[in-house]
Motif scaffolding. Structure first.
Motif, PDB file in Angstrom:
ATOM      1  N   LEU A   1       7.850 -21.520 -14.281  1.00 22.95           N
ATOM      2  CA  LEU A   1       7.894 -20.389 -15.209  1.00 22.95           C
ATOM      3  C   LEU A   1       8.249 -20.847 -16.620  1.00 22.95           C
ATOM      4  O   LEU A   1       7.745 -20.289 -17.595  1.00 22.95           O
ATOM      5  CB  LEU A   1       8.888 -19.320 -14.721  1.00 22.95           C
ATOM      6  CG  LEU A   1       8.427 -18.496 -13.523  1.00 22.95           C
ATOM      7  CD1 LEU A   1       9.524 -17.531 -13.078  1.00 22.95           C
ATOM      8  CD2 LEU A   1       7.146 -17.738 -13.825  1.00 22.95           C
ATOM      9  N   CYS A   2       9.084 -21.866 -16.747  1.00 21.72           N
ATOM     10  CA  CYS A   2       9.392 -22.432 -18.068  1.00 21.72           C
ATOM     11  C   CYS A   2       8.132 -23.006 -18.709  1.00 21.72           C
ATOM     12  O   CYS A   2       7.898 -22.841 -19.911  1.00 21.72           O
ATOM     13  CB  CYS A   2      10.450 -23.525 -17.965  1.00 21.72           C
ATOM     14  SG  CYS A   2      12.080 -22.958 -17.473  1.00 21.72           S
TER      15      CYS A   2
ATOM     16  N   GLN B   1       6.015 -20.270 -20.015  1.00 21.71           N
ATOM     17  CA  GLN B   1       6.549 -19.756 -21.271  1.00 21.71           C
ATOM     18  C   GLN B   1       6.150 -20.676 -22.427  1.00 21.71           C
ATOM     19  O   GLN B   1       5.823 -20.209 -23.522  1.00 21.71           O
ATOM     20  CB  GLN B   1       8.065 -19.606 -21.178  1.00 21.71           C
ATOM     21  CG  GLN B   1       8.479 -18.476 -20.244  1.00 21.71           C
ATOM     22  CD  GLN B   1       9.954 -18.514 -19.883  1.00 21.71           C
ATOM     23  OE1 GLN B   1      10.785 -18.447 -20.763  1.00 21.71           O
ATOM     24  NE2 GLN B   1      10.243 -18.623 -18.588  1.00 21.71           N
TER      25      GLN B   1
ATOM     26  N   ALA C   1       9.075 -14.531 -19.296  1.00 22.27           N
ATOM     27  CA  ALA C   1      10.525 -14.707 -19.469  1.00 22.27           C
ATOM     28  C   ALA C   1      11.291 -13.589 -18.743  1.00 22.27           C
ATOM     29  O   ALA C   1      12.332 -13.845 -18.124  1.00 22.27           O
ATOM     30  CB  ALA C   1      10.883 -14.726 -20.954  1.00 22.27           C
TER      31      ALA C   1
ATOM     32  N   HIS D   1      11.268 -14.343 -15.125  1.00 22.49           N
ATOM     33  CA  HIS D   1      12.185 -15.456 -14.879  1.00 22.49           C
ATOM     34  C   HIS D   1      13.628 -14.944 -14.818  1.00 22.49           C
ATOM     35  O   HIS D   1      14.398 -15.320 -13.917  1.00 22.49           O
ATOM     36  CB  HIS D   1      12.016 -16.483 -15.991  1.00 22.49           C
ATOM     37  CG  HIS D   1      12.497 -17.838 -15.662  1.00 22.49           C
ATOM     38  ND1 HIS D   1      12.174 -18.925 -16.416  1.00 22.49           N
ATOM     39  CD2 HIS D   1      13.299 -18.319 -14.680  1.00 22.49           C
ATOM     40  CE1 HIS D   1      12.736 -20.006 -15.914  1.00 22.49           C
ATOM     41  NE2 HIS D   1      13.434 -19.652 -14.859  1.00 22.49           N
ATOM     42  N   LEU D   2      13.981 -14.089 -15.752  1.00 25.35           N
ATOM     43  CA  LEU D   2      15.331 -13.502 -15.739  1.00 25.35           C
ATOM     44  C   LEU D   2      15.557 -12.675 -14.488  1.00 25.35           C
ATOM     45  O   LEU D   2      16.642 -12.696 -13.900  1.00 25.35           O
ATOM     46  CB  LEU D   2      15.551 -12.628 -16.978  1.00 25.35           C
ATOM     47  CG  LEU D   2      15.894 -13.350 -18.254  1.00 25.35           C
ATOM     48  CD1 LEU D   2      15.865 -12.388 -19.432  1.00 25.35           C
ATOM     49  CD2 LEU D   2      17.257 -14.009 -18.148  1.00 25.35           C
TER      50      LEU D   2
ATOM     51  N   GLN E   1      16.348 -14.893 -11.652  1.00 26.20           N
ATOM     52  CA  GLN E   1      17.705 -15.428 -11.755  1.00 26.20           C
ATOM     53  C   GLN E   1      18.766 -14.384 -11.411  1.00 26.20           C
ATOM     54  O   GLN E   1      19.880 -14.738 -11.067  1.00 26.20           O
ATOM     55  CB  GLN E   1      17.955 -15.976 -13.161  1.00 26.20           C
ATOM     56  CG  GLN E   1      17.220 -17.262 -13.432  1.00 26.20           C
ATOM     57  CD  GLN E   1      17.557 -17.854 -14.779  1.00 26.20           C
ATOM     58  OE1 GLN E   1      18.044 -17.180 -15.684  1.00 26.20           O
ATOM     59  NE2 GLN E   1      17.301 -19.143 -14.922  1.00 26.20           N
TER      60      GLN E   1
ATOM     61  N   CYS F   1      13.020 -21.744  -9.874  1.00 27.50           N
ATOM     62  CA  CYS F   1      12.997 -20.878 -11.054  1.00 27.50           C
ATOM     63  C   CYS F   1      14.211 -19.944 -11.094  1.00 27.50           C
ATOM     64  O   CYS F   1      14.552 -19.401 -12.144  1.00 27.50           O
ATOM     65  CB  CYS F   1      11.714 -20.051 -11.096  1.00 27.50           C
ATOM     66  SG  CYS F   1      10.229 -21.023 -11.379  1.00 27.50           S
TER      67      CYS F   1
ATOM     68  N   PRO G   1      15.997 -18.615 -19.947  1.00 22.34           N
ATOM     69  CA  PRO G   1      14.957 -17.582 -20.049  1.00 22.34           C
ATOM     70  C   PRO G   1      15.397 -16.398 -20.910  1.00 22.34           C
ATOM     71  O   PRO G   1      14.568 -15.769 -21.572  1.00 22.34           O
ATOM     72  CB  PRO G   1      14.717 -17.148 -18.609  1.00 22.34           C
ATOM     73  CG  PRO G   1      15.289 -18.211 -17.764  1.00 22.34           C
ATOM     74  CD  PRO G   1      16.336 -18.905 -18.560  1.00 22.34           C
TER      75      PRO G   1
ATOM     76  N   THR H   1      14.859 -17.541 -24.385  1.00 23.34           N
ATOM     77  CA  THR H   1      13.422 -17.574 -24.636  1.00 23.34           C
ATOM     78  C   THR H   1      12.890 -16.167 -24.862  1.00 23.34           C
ATOM     79  O   THR H   1      12.060 -15.943 -25.751  1.00 23.34           O
ATOM     80  CB  THR H   1      12.687 -18.256 -23.463  1.00 23.34           C
ATOM     81  OG1 THR H   1      13.279 -19.534 -23.233  1.00 23.34           O
ATOM     82  CG2 THR H   1      11.216 -18.424 -23.760  1.00 23.34           C
ATOM     83  N   LEU H   2      13.383 -15.207 -24.079  1.00 22.48           N
ATOM     84  CA  LEU H   2      12.991 -13.819 -24.277  1.00 22.48           C
ATOM     85  C   LEU H   2      13.379 -13.349 -25.677  1.00 22.48           C
ATOM     86  O   LEU H   2      12.575 -12.710 -26.377  1.00 22.48           O
ATOM     87  CB  LEU H   2      13.631 -12.929 -23.209  1.00 22.48           C
ATOM     88  CG  LEU H   2      13.345 -11.434 -23.303  1.00 22.48           C
ATOM     89  CD1 LEU H   2      11.862 -11.156 -23.128  1.00 22.48           C
ATOM     90  CD2 LEU H   2      14.155 -10.674 -22.254  1.00 22.48           C
TER      91      LEU H   2
END
Length: 170
Positions: free
Chosen positions: A38-39, A42, A85, A88-89, A92, A129, A142, A145-146
């Motif tokens: 996922l990184c 992004q 992102a 991804h969050l 997490q 991820c 993430p 990044t968002l």
């Protein structure tokens, strides 16, 4: 008040894309953090936005259509990055018992699967991820990044706003 040109918005957006990539590459090569699939997606979104900004800066269209086209394309890339992102969050934030198991590496999947299947597998997430390897001010990568994508969205939104505010010739 002077109107900001497409070239100026594009150069500002491009500079922010370069900053985002420098941070990502610095964390990988200096900080030792390996990017998960996922990184990497992004990063692809950042590079896609950067490509649009480069073309827009070189072309520097004067009309509404060009500004709207480049603004729309760049915004699509940024929205794609925001979506990845955000996903991804979400991964997490899952409790450990709900985290998907780790799948094969992205390189392996790209070698053996069609791109559509790779996208589906990556976006469904994997255990790697969901790991939180780094926090800054209580926010994971993430999350930062968002925030970066939201700030980056200002450039294409500025182009679009300029396109729609531009007066038609009499």
């Amino acid at each position: 008040m002077q109107r900001v040109s497409v070239r100026q918005w594009s150069l500002g957006g491009l500079a922010f894309c370069v900053l985002m990539m420098l941070v990502a590459l610095g964390l990988e090569h200096i900080g030792g953090l390996e990017p998960c699939p996922l990184c990497i997606f992004q990063r692809v979104a950042v590079l896609a936005a950067a490509a649009v900004f480069i073309v827009a800066a070189i072309h520097d269209p004067l009309g509404r259509a060009g500004a709207a086209l480049y603004g729309g394309l760049a915004l699509a890339a940024v929205i794609g990055g925001i979506a990845v992102a955000w996903r991804h969050l979400w991964l997490q934030s899952l409790p450990p018992d709900q985290v998907p198991s780790c799948g094969p590496g992205l390189d392996y999947m790209m070698d053996i699967l069609p791109l559509r299947d790779v996208l589906a597998m990556v976006l469904s997430g994997s255990g790697e991820c969901a790991e939180i390897d780094f926090l800054l001010l209580g926010i994971s990568l993430p999350g930062w990044t968002l925030i970066g994508f939201v700030i980056l969205a200002l450039a294409p939104l500025g182009m679009l706003l300029g396109a729609f505010r531009e007066r038609r010739p009499a």
